[in-house]
Design an enzyme around this catalytic site. Structure first.
Site, PDB file in Angstrom:
ATOM      1  N   GLY A  77      74.583  21.999  16.694  1.00 27.08           N
ATOM      2  CA  GLY A  77      75.940  21.563  17.049  1.00 27.08           C
ATOM      3  C   GLY A  77      76.826  22.673  17.602  1.00 27.08           C
ATOM      4  N   LYS A  78      76.257  23.818  17.923  1.00 22.31           N
ATOM      5  CA  LYS A  78      77.052  24.955  18.426  1.00 22.31           C
ATOM      6  C   LYS A  78      77.866  24.571  19.662  1.00 22.31           C
ATOM      7  CE  LYS A  78      73.366  27.480  19.197  1.00 22.31           C
ATOM      8  NZ  LYS A  78      72.328  26.507  18.845  1.00 22.31           N
ATOM      9  N   SER A  79      77.191  23.968  20.644  1.00 18.27           N
ATOM     10  CA  SER A  79      77.885  23.618  21.890  1.00 18.27           C
ATOM     11  C   SER A  79      78.924  22.531  21.645  1.00 18.27           C
ATOM     12  CB  SER A  79      76.896  23.138  22.952  1.00 18.27           C
ATOM     13  OG  SER A  79      75.982  24.153  23.234  1.00 18.27           O
ATOM     14  N   SER A 109      71.075  33.022  18.797  1.00 18.53           N
ATOM     15  CA  SER A 109      71.172  34.384  18.220  1.00 18.53           C
ATOM     16  C   SER A 109      70.453  34.447  16.873  1.00 18.53           C
ATOM     17  CB  SER A 109      72.631  34.852  18.128  1.00 18.53           C
ATOM     18  OG  SER A 109      73.505  33.858  17.661  1.00 18.53           O
TER      19      SER A 109
HETATM   20  N1  LIG Z   1      61.662  28.881  23.155  1.00 21.88           N
HETATM   21  C1  LIG Z   1      62.914  28.466  22.993  1.00 21.88           C
HETATM   22  N2  LIG Z   1      63.537  28.643  21.806  1.00 21.88           N
HETATM   23  C2  LIG Z   1      64.806  28.227  21.652  1.00 21.88           C
HETATM   24  N3  LIG Z   1      65.543  27.617  22.620  1.00 21.88           N
HETATM   25  C3  LIG Z   1      64.961  27.430  23.816  1.00 21.88           C
HETATM   26  C4  LIG Z   1      63.625  27.845  24.048  1.00 21.88           C
HETATM   27  N4  LIG Z   1      63.320  27.520  25.339  1.00 21.88           N
HETATM   28  C5  LIG Z   1      64.397  26.942  25.877  1.00 21.88           C
HETATM   29  N5  LIG Z   1      65.396  26.873  24.972  1.00 21.88           N
HETATM   30  C6  LIG Z   1      66.754  26.368  25.286  1.00 21.88           C
HETATM   31  O1  LIG Z   1      67.559  27.539  25.391  1.00 21.88           O
HETATM   32  C7  LIG Z   1      68.648  27.487  24.499  1.00 21.88           C
HETATM   33  C8  LIG Z   1      68.699  28.737  23.613  1.00 21.88           C
HETATM   34  O2  LIG Z   1      69.144  29.824  24.370  1.00 21.88           O
HETATM   35  P1  LIG Z   1      69.922  31.011  23.662  1.00 21.88           P
HETATM   36  O3  LIG Z   1      70.324  31.946  24.740  1.00 21.88           O
HETATM   37  O4  LIG Z   1      70.984  30.443  22.808  1.00 21.88           O
HETATM   38  O5  LIG Z   1      68.773  31.644  22.745  1.00 21.88           O
HETATM   39  S1  LIG Z   1      68.741  33.034  22.007  1.00 21.88           S
HETATM   40  O6  LIG Z   1      70.076  33.254  21.389  1.00 21.88           O
HETATM   41  O7  LIG Z   1      68.456  34.090  22.973  1.00 21.88           O
HETATM   42  O8  LIG Z   1      67.678  32.936  20.986  1.00 21.88           O
HETATM   43  C9  LIG Z   1      68.444  26.301  23.616  1.00 21.88           C
HETATM   44  O9  LIG Z   1      69.689  25.664  23.734  1.00 21.88           O
HETATM   45  P2  LIG Z   1      70.565  25.165  22.522  1.00 21.88           P
HETATM   46  O10 LIG Z   1      69.972  23.837  22.252  1.00 21.88           O
HETATM   47  O11 LIG Z   1      71.931  25.086  23.113  1.00 21.88           O
HETATM   48  O12 LIG Z   1      70.519  26.087  21.356  1.00 21.88           O
HETATM   49  C10 LIG Z   1      67.357  25.476  24.261  1.00 21.88           C
HETATM   50  O13 LIG Z   1      67.938  24.418  24.967  1.00 21.88           O
HETATM   51  N1  LIG Z   2      78.166  16.466  12.742  1.00 24.20           N
HETATM   52  C1  LIG Z   2      77.776  16.909  13.930  1.00 24.20           C
HETATM   53  N2  LIG Z   2      78.181  18.137  14.361  1.00 24.20           N
HETATM   54  C2  LIG Z   2      77.760  18.591  15.578  1.00 24.20           C
HETATM   55  N3  LIG Z   2      76.970  17.898  16.435  1.00 24.20           N
HETATM   56  C3  LIG Z   2      76.549  16.671  16.040  1.00 24.20           C
HETATM   57  C4  LIG Z   2      76.931  16.136  14.790  1.00 24.20           C
HETATM   58  N4  LIG Z   2      76.372  14.923  14.658  1.00 24.20           N
HETATM   59  C5  LIG Z   2      75.679  14.703  15.780  1.00 24.20           C
HETATM   60  N5  LIG Z   2      75.789  15.730  16.627  1.00 24.20           N
HETATM   61  C6  LIG Z   2      75.162  15.777  17.952  1.00 24.20           C
HETATM   62  O1  LIG Z   2      74.094  16.706  17.869  1.00 24.20           O
HETATM   63  C7  LIG Z   2      73.915  17.319  19.139  1.00 24.20           C
HETATM   64  C8  LIG Z   2      73.997  18.824  18.969  1.00 24.20           C
HETATM   65  O2  LIG Z   2      73.696  19.404  20.208  1.00 24.20           O
HETATM   66  P1  LIG Z   2      74.389  20.715  20.716  1.00 24.20           P
HETATM   67  O3  LIG Z   2      75.844  20.698  20.461  1.00 24.20           O
HETATM   68  O4  LIG Z   2      73.906  20.897  22.124  1.00 24.20           O
HETATM   69  O5  LIG Z   2      73.709  21.786  19.735  1.00 24.20           O
HETATM   70  P2  LIG Z   2      73.369  23.295  20.014  1.00 24.20           P
HETATM   71  O6  LIG Z   2      74.375  23.824  21.000  1.00 24.20           O
HETATM   72  O7  LIG Z   2      73.470  23.955  18.669  1.00 24.20           O
HETATM   73  O8  LIG Z   2      71.966  23.286  20.553  1.00 24.20           O
HETATM   74  C9  LIG Z   2      75.010  16.790  20.057  1.00 24.20           C
HETATM   75  O9  LIG Z   2      74.487  15.755  20.816  1.00 24.20           O
HETATM   76  C10 LIG Z   2      76.059  16.290  19.063  1.00 24.20           C
HETATM   77  O10 LIG Z   2      76.833  15.250  19.600  1.00 24.20           O
END
Ligand SMILES: Nc1ncnc2c1ncn2[C@@H]1O[C@H](COP(=O)(O)OS(=O)(=O)O)[C@@H](OP(=O)(O)O)[C@H]1O
Ligand SMILES: Nc1ncnc2c1ncn2[C@@H]1O[C@H](COP(=O)(O)OP(=O)(O)O)[C@@H](O)[C@H]1O
Length: 199
Positions: free
Chosen positions: A39-41, A108
């Site tokens: 849920g970071k984004s 991270s």
């Molecule tokens: N191998 C692997 N592991 C984790 N995540 C992956 C990988 N490959 C692609 N992705 C996509 O890239 C997003 C993570 O990138 P980050 O720059 O946040 O990663 S890191 O902090 O350098 O570990 C992550 O996005 P978030 O879902 O927003 O976290 C994924 O969508």
């Molecule tokens: N309680 C909650 N807090 C944050 N995100 C949630 C929650 N419940 C459902 N979600 C959904 O989960 C997903 C999280 O994705 P995202 O925000 O892209 O996560 P991340 O950036 O950590 O990868 C989104 O689609 C968001 O709408």
């Protein structure tokens, strides 16, 4: 000889304090960390909107503007993740100097990388926000279908599956997103910022 030898710092006349005074608020890094899908984004987007509406100057860094640009030469090995976070830390430091609340949304996964960013700035300029959700919950959400691919072996080194995630030991804020809604998480952060007189 290090690469920075013979490079001399040129001080600005306008300081961070001047920029903060002009803005009417402090500046700091709001460092979101957690598994993919935690849920970071989602939370950082809504928090930025809430801060913006209050007249607070912000900038949000996430994969879209960093991994497609500044860091497009980096992958997901542990070395590349470390370099990814190092660069984001340095950019965030500049943004704090520019007077902005800087929201970063990156997995991270390593303590040492996050701690290095913390060391880059003043103590009160780094607010670590642990976006906590079990792997099970993140995998169930799977907003980008990446866990499915990772389970099928189509993505290697995927955090939580075959790459580590080291949860923060003493984050300033923990948000359990299996219990809090996005709006509630935003409120928790806003309350923290008000209580600590950031805003
Ligand atoms: N191998 C692997 N592991 C984790 N995540 C992956 C990988 N490959 C692609 N992705 C996509 O890239 C997003 C993570 O990138 P980050 O720059 O946040 O990663 S890191 O902090 O350098 O570990 C992550 O996005 P978030 O879902 O927003 O976290 C994924 O969508
Ligand atoms: N309680 C909650 N807090 C944050 N995100 C949630 C929650 N419940 C459902 N979600 C959904 O989960 C997903 C999280 O994705 P995202 O925000 O892209 O996560 P991340 O950036 O950590 O990868 C989104 O689609 C968001 O709408």
């Amino acid at each position: 000889m290090t690469k920075s030898t013979n490079i001399v710092w040129h001080e600005s006349e306008v300081t961070k304090e001047d920029r903060r005074n002009l803005n009417g608020h402090k500046s700091a890094i709001l460092w979101f960390t957690g598994l993919s899908g935690s849920g970071k984004s989602a939370i950082s987007v809504k928090l930025e909107t809430a801060l913006h509406k209050k007249g607070i100057h912000t900038y949000r860094l996430d994969g879209d503007n960093v991994r497609h640009g500044l860091n497009k030469n980096l992958g997901f090995s542990s070395e590349d993740r470390t370099e990814n976070i190092r660069r984001i830390g340095e950019v965030s430091k500049l943004m704090v100097d520019a007077g902005l609340f800087t929201l970063t949304a990156f997995i991270s996964p390593y303590h040492k990388d996050r701690d290095q960013v913390r060391e880059l700035v003043e103590t009160d300029e780094f607010i670590e926000i642990y976006v906590k959700a079990s792997l099970e919950a993140c995998e169930k959400r799977d907003p980008k279908g990446l866990y499915k691919k990772a389970r099928l072996g189509e993505i290697k080194n995927f955090t939580g599956i075959d790459a580590p995630y080291e949860a923060p030991r003493e984050p300033e804020i923990t948000l359990d997103t299996t219990k809090l809604s996005i709006e509630e998480s935003v409120e928790v952060i806003l309350t923290y910022l008000k209580d600590k007189k950031y805003i």
